[in-house]
Design an enzyme around this catalytic site. Structure first.
Site, PDB file in Angstrom:
ATOM      1  CB  SER A  43      -0.855   0.005   1.270  1.00 21.65           C
ATOM      2  OG  SER A  43      -1.402   1.295   1.500  1.00 21.65           O
TER       3      SER A  43
ATOM      4  CE1 TYR B 200      -4.324  -1.960   5.077  1.00 23.64           C
ATOM      5  CE2 TYR B 200      -3.447   0.197   4.496  1.00 23.64           C
ATOM      6  CZ  TYR B 200      -3.982  -1.017   4.120  1.00 23.64           C
ATOM      7  OH  TYR B 200      -4.174  -1.294   2.787  1.00 23.64           O
TER       8      TYR B 200
END
Ligand SMILES: NC(=O)c1ccc[n+]([C@@H]2O[C@H](COP(=O)([O-])OP(=O)(O)OC[C@H]3O[C@@H](n4cnc5c(N)ncnc54)[C@H](O)[C@@H]3O)[C@@H](O)[C@H]2O)c1
Length: 254
Positions: free
Chosen positions: A138, A151
């Protein structure tokens, strides 16, 4: 170009969002697709779409965070060529507002889950003397994203895992890369907006769309197209790299 005829691909998290788009595209390009999912019904729905379009595959119910389940699932997959690690979960919070339990859960699914699938796939790739791994990292692995502590940590680990795996298995003809999307419109995004910003869904959707300099979120099909290239034989010179697909987020957001 970009044919996956005579290839077998394993897609984790293939029951939704990016994983589902990748599963459908890979099947359309000729691959036999194995969808690995926490929720059997989601895997079945992806499989139904694949077979309705004339493709082939199998749906597997499996929690990627559990190594025993992952190894047992891979034992039933004949001769895979490609592994795409898409299964992942999100979490909103800073270091001091993330509970130990939430931190562990995100690490278990995103990091341990990716490791478990690599662990199970490598011996099968070794038998074939070839293999391709694609991980979903990501932009959170590359730049600081506010309020995404656990995350971001998990995606940074996936980024480093990609480099480690690429180096360790290069001599065995196994390639490993990762993709780093900015915001892509999927149930993952809708889910966390609904959970974390109730009553402000439209406002948050607009805000998240505009955080990409290009002014919108990406689509799952755009990510699937990049995944197809990186997993195809046309990308045979590419290993140990991360590919942002981000509407300008990482380099142009200033
Ligand atoms: N959507 C985005 O904006 C975005 C941006 C960057 C990276 N990503 C990454 O892309 C990947 C896919 O995201 P998405 O938006 O398509 O999400 P999604 O929620 O639509 O799909 C994720 C899938 O993973 C499955 N899954 C979750 N935990 C699992 C487990 N323990 N075992 C097996 N399957 C499990 C879910 O059931 C779901 O079907 C994730 O790793 C995510 O972090 C997404």
């Amino acid at each position: 170009m970009f044919s996956l005829e005579n290839k077998t691909a394993v897609i984790t998290g293939g029951g939704s969002g990016i994983g589902q788009a990748i599963a459908k595209l890979f099947a359309a390009q000729g691959a036999v697709v194995h969808v690995i999912e926490l929720y059997k019904a989601s895997a079945d729905a992806t499989l139904a779409a694949i077979t309705a379009a004339g493709g082939r595959g199998t749906a597997h119910e499996c929690d990627v965070s559990k190594q025993e389940q992952v190894v047992a699932t891979f034992a039933g997959i004949l001769s895979p060529d490609i592994l795409v690690n898409c299964a992942g979960i999100a979490h909103v919070g800073k270091a001091d507002t993330t509970s130990e339990e939430d931190f562990q859960r995100v690490m278990d699914v995103n990091v341990r889950g990716t490791y478990n699938c690599v662990f199970a796939a490598i011996p099968l790739f070794r038998e074939k003397e070839t293999g391709v791994i694609l991980n979903l990292a990501s932009i959170a692995a590359l730049v600081g994203i506010p309020d995404r502590f656990a995350y971001s940590v998990s995606k940074g680990a996936i980024y480093a895992m990609t480099l480690s795996v690429a180096k360790d298995y290069m001599a065995e003809n196994i390639r490993c890369n990762s993709i780093s999307p900015a915001r892509v419109h999927t149930p993952f995004v809708d889910g966390f907006i609904a959970k974390n910003y109730p009553g402000r869904e439209t406002e948050m959707f607009e805000k998240l769309s505009k955080s990409q300099p290009i002014g919108r979120m990406g689509t799952t099909d755009e990510v699937a197209a990049l995944a197809l290239y990186l997993c195809s034989d046309e990308a045979s010179f590419i290993t140990g790299n991360d590919y942002p697909i981000d509407g300008g987020f990482v380099k142009l957001n200033n």
